[in-house]
Design a protein around this motif. Structure first.
Motif, short mmCIF file in Angstrom:
data_model
loop_
_atom_site.label_atom_id
_atom_site.label_comp_id
_atom_site.label_asym_id
_atom_site.label_seq_id
_atom_site.Cartn_x
_atom_site.Cartn_y
_atom_site.Cartn_z
N ASN A 84 0.84 -1.20 0.00
CA ASN A 84 0.00 0.00 0.00
C ASN A 84 0.88 1.26 0.00
OD1 ASN A 84 -2.27 1.57 -0.08
ND2 ASN A 84 -2.65 1.49 2.12
N GLY B 26 2.88 4.73 -0.70
CA GLY B 26 2.58 6.12 -0.98
C GLY B 26 3.49 6.61 -2.10
N CYS C 38 0.75 11.65 -3.11
CA CYS C 38 -0.36 11.13 -2.32
C CYS C 38 -0.98 12.18 -1.42
CB CYS C 38 -0.01 9.85 -1.57
SG CYS C 38 1.19 10.03 -0.29
N PHE C 39 -0.30 13.31 -1.27
CA PHE C 39 -0.92 14.41 -0.55
C PHE C 39 -2.29 14.72 -1.16
CE2 PHE C 39 -1.72 18.86 0.41
CZ PHE C 39 -1.48 18.88 1.77
N GLY D 55 -3.93 10.49 -2.69
CA GLY D 55 -4.08 9.28 -1.87
C GLY D 55 -3.01 8.25 -2.15
N VAL D 56 -3.05 7.17 -1.37
CA VAL D 56 -2.05 6.11 -1.48
C VAL D 56 -2.57 5.02 -2.43
CG1 VAL D 56 -0.94 6.61 0.74
CG2 VAL D 56 -2.94 5.09 0.67
N GLY E 30 2.92 14.66 2.39
CA GLY E 30 1.62 14.16 1.96
C GLY E 30 1.03 13.14 2.90
N ASP E 31 1.77 12.07 3.14
CA ASP E 31 1.26 11.05 4.04
C ASP E 31 2.02 11.05 5.36
OD1 ASP E 31 3.49 10.12 2.76
OD2 ASP E 31 2.76 8.09 2.43
N ASN F 205 5.08 10.88 5.92
CA ASN F 205 6.01 9.76 5.83
C ASN F 205 7.45 10.24 5.92
OD1 ASN F 205 6.50 7.17 3.25
ND2 ASN F 205 7.09 7.21 5.38
N GLY G 65 5.51 3.50 6.38
CA GLY G 65 4.73 4.33 5.48
C GLY G 65 4.41 3.60 4.20
N GLU G 66 5.40 2.92 3.66
CA GLU G 66 5.17 2.35 2.33
C GLU G 66 6.01 1.13 2.03
OE1 GLU G 66 6.07 5.60 -0.20
OE2 GLU G 66 8.06 5.91 0.63
N ARG H 103 -9.66 7.59 7.83
CA ARG H 103 -8.30 7.43 8.36
C ARG H 103 -8.31 6.50 9.57
NH1 ARG H 103 -7.08 9.38 4.33
NH2 ARG H 103 -6.27 11.44 3.90
N GLU I 11 -3.57 8.93 10.39
CA GLU I 11 -2.58 8.62 9.38
C GLU I 11 -3.20 8.13 8.09
OE1 GLU I 11 0.65 9.30 9.97
OE2 GLU I 11 -0.52 10.23 11.55
N PHE I 12 -2.47 8.29 7.01
CA PHE I 12 -2.85 7.73 5.73
C PHE I 12 -2.74 6.21 5.76
CE2 PHE I 12 -2.71 11.71 3.58
CZ PHE I 12 -3.26 11.50 2.32
N GLU I 13 -1.70 5.74 6.38
CA GLU I 13 -1.34 4.34 6.20
C GLU I 13 -1.20 3.61 7.51
OE1 GLU I 13 1.48 4.09 2.51
OE2 GLU I 13 1.71 5.97 3.58
N GLN I 14 -1.44 2.33 7.49
CA GLN I 14 -1.33 1.51 8.67
C GLN I 14 -0.40 0.35 8.42
OE1 GLN I 14 -2.53 2.43 11.53
NE2 GLN I 14 -3.20 4.22 10.43
N ARG J 173 -11.16 12.27 6.64
CA ARG J 173 -10.36 13.37 6.11
C ARG J 173 -11.28 14.54 5.78
NH1 ARG J 173 -8.72 13.55 -0.25
NH2 ARG J 173 -10.66 12.73 -1.09
#
Lengths: 475, 475
Positions: free
Chosen positions: A164, A166, A170-171, A174-175, A390-391, A393, A431-432, B181, B199-202, B227
């Motif tokens: 998933n 980023g 992605c700001f 999105g991701v 953005g995320d 990260n 984050g990614e 989120r 957060e965007f991501e998990q 968001r």
């Protein structure tokens, strides 16, 4: 078929049958050939695969997976192997299913604004393919900013989905999970599931959401349908320099609070700037700054210019020591290429580095940057920072010299300290690039035991034998 | 506690203890009080609840759910009860957990561009709260377009999440899952899970994705972090009339292919226009048109105007018989309010209606509209159509008169025929109102048996006793 054979005998049978099903050239098992598959982008972990297979289609992937599963052999998916958490490393042995030959863009349907691709397609290929149609896959900057060779953007869509991921954009956009409309996956037993398609919404449970970011522990992604969006007519880049790292962090918040809608907002600290300015991708970034912010806005020509002027004004009012508005596409491309080369350029300021990947609430940026720097300093190590606003990260790059005994361990230790701080600041440990192998011991910092048990129970639904990327995610 | 009590005794105990835990006024069980909970927005299905509870907090919700679970009583979540698939109807009895008192906006954090809300918050309240800050929750048009009383936008965030609902703006901003989120959910056994945050991501599996759209069959949503995004300075509306339904469908494709970025794109056919123009929300929509398209664009003042002019030109070149660019916010608000009132206005053209909710690939729009009309015509019924081009979401409104024996059944039959056609055209049986009870027999049209088994196995992980919204989704 049965898995009561000895492991050695099972493997021999697997190789024989895989060659029959996929062709001689689609199966590697020679020790020398397997060497390069012992690692991914994570240099701190190794594992020996028994074999690597190269399916060309969903059907071939399904056959290979079914075969391995029936022989009880672990199955590890691999795209370009850029994981920073050991995600594509076969730490418990097994068969690597490479998507290197599943590299076709299958369909572009602009009416539904989607593209169908095989899992091994490189992220940026979609953009270079779409550019002439005025469209983009909006997860990263787009191919015109790629500085090849040496571009870090060699990651595959399959790998992006598994983590998933980023990207710089992605700001606004999105991701990866926000870009997905459909997935074709191969379950551990070789069954193929087509989930979703060109639609926004699905009936029943959202298996796309569940599978995205599952790091190959539930199923393998074979194909994906991703959304594509029109490219705005004009983009403008704003570059701001700061004499104080904390001020740069606060300026990020100020830009967001202003209601501006940047596409991308990236921070590089002094050491990261020094690294890129020392190499072939030098773009005239200010070496005297404690930090720089790179911001991109987009729109119609008057709209983008208007937005850029507003962002510049917010930056000036919030401590920027200098702000440059870059309208010239060639100069903007050079600046962004420099940013994209920051990791590779680390070689100019130190012999080795560990790169970490955590997220934080954006408001905690200044604090996190200080913690990262301090975590290195107290071990005698320098830390460069690159941050995707953005995320939220953070990518701390911890420099070390592996010729000095113990320094690598110190760098890894500093990285873990930074990630633990990310969690304490309200963020996450990845984050990614995933949890993979490297971060699984940190998972209990984020989740309670019962939450991890819930995830494991879901894994068992998909993978009752525990053969999918074993030894990853769960401590 | 045990569920070996007789059902009657278990219920009595449940009511007694629920009153102790939540307070006297938070538990309804009188037959008359329960009457209004026998139905949701779906008039074709009824079910009797044993009791309704009104928790005020995550903690109270958890206590109520745990109590019901321990007594083996089915648990049905309910927001505003606007489901069109019987999703909030207790078809197997049980306790309704209403979120009516969980109606607080808990936090707005513009630095991280998120808002934390309780599940019972009405979608539009977030927008009215955010408006003065220049922000929005971008799933629907925003409160200035609400025509109260009688606004259809009474749905709760919890209900939106349970159905992964779309909205007028999802063309640009995505559906509900794209806005989430973090979630706080109550598992069937009463345990609370906080998933994600700002957060965007998990790390780990994406349980937010899995739970969104699961229609209360896995867990109940108690709170959400969504968001929020800045509101653009200017919006411009474009209204186009067409003398031919198919041409309107093709114009939708042409606008998308042009690279324009509308926020919203809605189609209403002649009968839908006639309905709204017959009532108090008449906005001067052209009654002579076979179909109208309503499009909204946004940006800086020059940017939005430029975009509107381009869209108008594309519409003219693609068969529009008239195009009006509406810059006046008051007139635009009136037009959009008319659109939002289309369902309610059906009463002006027929005594009863069944509304269906399917999706199709946008390219198949003209074809789907013809099929919908024909499915009604061959049963002697009129069909009005409203279409969200954003997520390809078709809402055929099948008019009937329940005083005529058999007509309601014919209307339901026509609706099912239309949904089956949606699937054949490459779409789905639900856009935003769920599978629920009404459409569960259609699920096998979309999924193979093994796919449904996979979903059921996931359900069992969460809900081993099968007490969460029983009788829904799965045939």
């Amino acid at each position: 078929m049965t898995s009561s054979l000895s492991p050695h005998r099972a493997l021999q049978q697997f190789i024989k049958k895989a060659k029959e099903l996929l062709g001689e050239s689609a199966v590697l098992y020679d020790e020398v050939d397997l060497l390069v598959y012992e690692q991914d982008g994570t240099l701190a972990v190794r594992g020996k695969a028994y074999a690597v297979v190269f399916p060309r289609s969903v059907d071939e992937m399904a056959k290979a997976v079914e075969l391995a599963y029936n022989y009880g052999i672990p199955i590890v998916g691999r795209g370009s192997g850029t994981s920073l958490s050991g995600g594509a490393t076969p730490i418990k042995g097994g068969v690597i299913v490479s998507t290197a030959r599943m590299n076709k863009i299958l369909e572009v349907d602009l009416d539904n604004e989607v593209a169908a691709v095989q899992a091994g397609v490189i992220n940026d290929w979609i953009n270079s393919y779409l550019a002439r149609m005025g469209y983009q896959y909006p997860i990263d900057l787009g191919y015109q900013y790629a500085a090849d060779p040496g571009s870090q953007r060699v990651s595959t869509i399959g790998g992006n989905i598994a983590h998933n991921s980023g990207g710089v954009k992605c700001f606004k956009y999105g991701v990866t999970v926000n870009q997905l409309r459909g997935l074709t996956v191969v379950l551990p037993n070789g069954e193929v599931r087509r989930i979703g398609g060109k639609e926004f919404e699905q009936a029943g449970y959202d298996l796309i959401g569940l599978l995205t970011g599952s790091e190959g522990t539930l199923a393998l992604v074979a194909e994906a349908v991703v959304r594509v969006v029109p490219t705005y007519e004009t983009t403008v880049t704003i570059m701001a320099k700061f004499n104080d790292l904390a001020a740069a962090g606060r300026a990020v918040s100020a830009v967001i609070a202003s209601g501006a809608m940047p596409v991308a907002m990236e921070l590089m600290d002094k050491l990261a700037v020094e690294a890129v300015e020392s190499g072939p991708y030098a773009a005239g970034l200010p070496r005297d700054a404690e930090a720089i912010l790179l911001i991109q806005v987009e729109g119609s020509p008057p709209g983008a210019r208007d937005e850029a002027a507003k962002v510049a004004e917010v930056l000036r009012r919030n401590g920027a020591a200098g702000v440059e508005i870059v309208e010239d596409p060639a100069r903007a491309a050079k600046i962004w290429a420099a940013r994209k080369q920051a990791f590779g350029a680390m070689g100019f300021v130190g012999p080795n580095y560990v790169v970490e990947d955590g997220t934080i609430p954006r408001k905690k940026l200044a604090e996190a940057l200080m913690i990262a720097r301090a975590a290195g300093a107290k071990r005698g190590l320098r830390v460069a920072n690159v941050f995707h606003a953005g995320d939220g990260n953070l990518h701390p790059l911890i420099l070390y010299d592996e010729r000095r005994p113990g320094e690598r361990e110190k760098a890894i230790e500093a990285g873990e300290e930074i990630l633990e701080a990310c969690v304490e600041l309200g963020g996450t440990i990845t984050g990614e690039h995933g949890v993979g192998y490297m971060k699984k011991k940190l998972l209990p910092k984020m989740y309670r035991k019962e939450e991890i048990e819930l995830m494991k129970a879901i894994k068992t639904v998909f993978d009752p034998k525990g053969l999918m990327n074993p030894g990853k995610i769960f401590p």
